[in-house]
Design an enzyme around this catalytic site. Structure first.
Site, PDB file in Angstrom:
ATOM      1  N   ARG A  50      12.711  -3.118 -18.861  1.00  0.00           N
ATOM      2  CA  ARG A  50      11.600  -3.774 -18.131  1.00  0.00           C
ATOM      3  C   ARG A  50      12.185  -4.847 -17.224  1.00  0.00           C
ATOM      4  NH1 ARG A  50       9.510  -7.760 -20.546  1.00  0.00           N
ATOM      5  NH2 ARG A  50       9.172  -6.726 -22.547  1.00  0.00           N
ATOM      6  N   TYR A 102      -7.373  -1.724   2.588  1.00  0.00           N
ATOM      7  CA  TYR A 102      -7.450  -0.600   1.659  1.00  0.00           C
ATOM      8  C   TYR A 102      -8.492  -0.911   0.575  1.00  0.00           C
ATOM      9  CZ  TYR A 102      -5.885   2.401  -2.168  1.00  0.00           C
ATOM     10  OH  TYR A 102      -5.831   3.292  -3.196  1.00  0.00           O
ATOM     11  N   ASP A 176       0.870  -5.916   4.149  1.00  0.00           N
ATOM     12  CA  ASP A 176       0.905  -4.572   3.560  1.00  0.00           C
ATOM     13  C   ASP A 176       1.364  -3.623   4.666  1.00  0.00           C
ATOM     14  OD1 ASP A 176       0.332  -1.987   2.709  1.00  0.00           O
ATOM     15  OD2 ASP A 176      -1.440  -2.589   1.570  1.00  0.00           O
ATOM     16  N   LYS A 201       3.276   6.437  -0.384  1.00  0.00           N
ATOM     17  CA  LYS A 201       2.866   7.051   0.879  1.00  0.00           C
ATOM     18  C   LYS A 201       4.091   7.493   1.693  1.00  0.00           C
ATOM     19  CE  LYS A 201      -1.048   5.754  -0.876  1.00  0.00           C
ATOM     20  NZ  LYS A 201      -1.741   4.520  -0.533  1.00  0.00           N
TER      21      LYS A 201
HETATM   22  C1  LIG Z   1      -2.453   3.505  -1.202  1.00  0.00           C
HETATM   23  C2  LIG Z   1      -2.438   2.132  -0.652  1.00  0.00           C
HETATM   24  C3  LIG Z   1      -2.298   1.017  -1.493  1.00  0.00           C
HETATM   25  C4  LIG Z   1      -2.232   1.148  -3.000  1.00  0.00           C
HETATM   26  O1  LIG Z   1      -1.067   1.734  -3.443  1.00  0.00           O
HETATM   27  P1  LIG Z   1      -0.961   2.633  -4.792  1.00  0.00           P
HETATM   28  O2  LIG Z   1       0.450   3.083  -4.784  1.00  0.00           O
HETATM   29  O3  LIG Z   1      -1.967   3.726  -4.663  1.00  0.00           O
HETATM   30  O4  LIG Z   1      -1.295   1.708  -5.920  1.00  0.00           O
HETATM   31  C5  LIG Z   1      -2.227  -0.234  -0.907  1.00  0.00           C
HETATM   32  N1  LIG Z   1      -2.322  -0.389   0.427  1.00  0.00           N
HETATM   33  C6  LIG Z   1      -2.472   0.648   1.262  1.00  0.00           C
HETATM   34  C7  LIG Z   1      -2.567   0.409   2.730  1.00  0.00           C
HETATM   35  C8  LIG Z   1      -2.544   1.936   0.753  1.00  0.00           C
HETATM   36  O5  LIG Z   1      -2.721   2.982   1.592  1.00  0.00           O
END
Ligand SMILES: *Cc1c(COP(=O)(O)O)cnc(C)c1O
Length: 384
Positions: A50, A102, A176, A201
């Site tokens: 961890r 998001y 983000d 993504k």
């Molecule tokens: C998918 C997404 C998230 C969340 O990420 P996860 O890996 O699904 O927890 C946060 N910000 C954006 C812009 C996203 O597309």
């Protein structure tokens, strides 16, 4: 690596040395929870997985290199990364957030973290003056997503970072960067303090692993986040870290094709009579196209949203009639996806002051042959 390489080279090599004991060119998957110590406290840098794992360390160094930052931290998902950043703050601290983030980020802030006394204002971050106007004496963080999910709006990272840095005490700026990926945009170089990713993504890129990451330069913030990463424990396992690194090796190649294909799809949809509006930062019709050219000079990404002339029903038909574009949540994989944000990815914003339009359809344009993609869209739109 001491030498500074281009991002294409870093994507393949950063953080990754051939295994010294075998010469294996790929980073081993250290599938272990614990590490043998010679005497109490005398170890090789790892005590418990961890806290740290060599496969994860390689992935964290890679993330730092890609974002041009000093320190990377890996998490079990993008939301876990976001949640861990928010634990830097305490009850009564105020965060300014884009009003077009998001859906899961909105849900975490509004439905979970508000209960613990964190305060949020959701504002239009396309306008730096609106941010200035929303500042409060207890504002500690500005949370940006750019381009936004799903409306593809941009926030001027440099201008907003200048505003934040001029305040005392300094206000942190977190970006983000999931939609752009570090190949197209590097927020730290534009003045942001923290970059957060859903590596699920574009970074992973193959729709086969969920993960998150944070990159920072500031030593003190890094140590606090590292403490929280271990204390809270939302870490990825070594298999997930490895799989994400494996995906990242082709990030630059994939992003080039995502951008190229998405531009053609955006142009095609702009000319189609069933489509009322197309949101894509690469189109000259995008209200922030000039900012996009400065902030994302290599390309505008693979995400497009459209408003259907025929409203919600036409949107439902469109997303159900494509064959190559799979009807699914998520984005950023090699395969093309299509979805209806109002009932799928962004259902959690339906009770907010900024629900997504019911006639909105979102496309994640993959790296298939462009002619096949256009044909698929063309036939799915017949009669709409
Ligand atoms: C998918 C997404 C998230 C969340 O990420 P996860 O890996 O699904 O927890 C946060 N910000 C954006 C812009 C996203 O597309």
């Amino acid at each position: 690596m001491d030498k500074k390489y281009h991002i294409e080279t870093d994507a393949i090599h950063a953080g990754q040395e051939p295994d010294p004991s075998t010469g294996a060119i790929m980073t081993p998957i250290y599938q272990t929870s614990t590490y043998v110590q010679k005497s109490p406290g005398e170890h090789k840098g790892y005590e418990y997985s961890r806290t740290g794992n060599p496969t994860r360390t390689a992935f964290e160094s890679l993330m730092a290199a890609l974002e041009g930052g000093k320190h990377g931290l890996a998490f079990s998902s993008g939301m876990a990364a976001t949640d861990t950043i928010m634990r830097l703050f305490k009850p009564g601290d105020h965060t300014i957030v884009g009003n077009d983030v998001y859906g899961g980020t909105y849900r975490l802030f509004d439905k979970v973290l508000k209960q613990y006394g964190l305060e949020f204002s959701f504002v239009d971050v396309t306008d730096p003056e609106a941010i200035e106007a929303a500042l409060q004496p207890n504002t500690r963080l500005i949370w940006l997503e750019t381009p936004t999910n799903p409306m593809l709006r941009l926030a001027d990272i440099r201008a907003i970072s200048v505003i934040a840095a001029s305040k005392s005490p300094k206000i942190w700026v977190a970006v983000d960067n999931t939609f752009a990926s570090p190949y197209l945009q590097q927020p730290l170089s534009l003045g942001a303090d923290m970059v957060v990713h859903s590596t699920t993504k574009y970074l992973g890129g193959h729709s086969d692993v969920v993960g998150g990451a944070v990159v920072v330069n500031n030593e003190d913030v890094y140590l606090k986040l590292k403490f929280l990463q271990n204390a809270v424990g939302a870490v990825p396992g070594p298999q997930d870290a490895w799989l994400t690194m494996r995906g990242i090796k082709t990030l630059h190649l994939r992003m080039e094709r995502h951008c190229e294909n998405a531009m053609k799809v955006a142009q095609f949809l702009s000319d189609h009579s069933a489509i009322a509006e197309v949101y894509y930062p690469g189109l000259e019709s995008h209200p922030q196209h000039d900012l996009a050219k400065q902030q994302m000079p290599k390309g505008y990404g693979g995400m497009i949203s459209v408003i259907m002339v025929g409203g919600r029903d036409a949107g439902y038909k469109f997303v159900s009639q494509t064959r190559l574009f799979a009807l699914a949540e998520s984005l950023g994989g090699v395969e093309s996806l299509i979805e209806h944000p109002g009932v799928m990815t962004h259902a959690s914003t339906s009770d907010s002051t900024f629900p997504v339009p019911a006639s909105l359809v979102r496309l994640s344009v993959g790296v298939e042959h462009i002619d096949d993609l256009l044909e698929d869209l063309q036939s799915a739109l017949v009669g709409l």
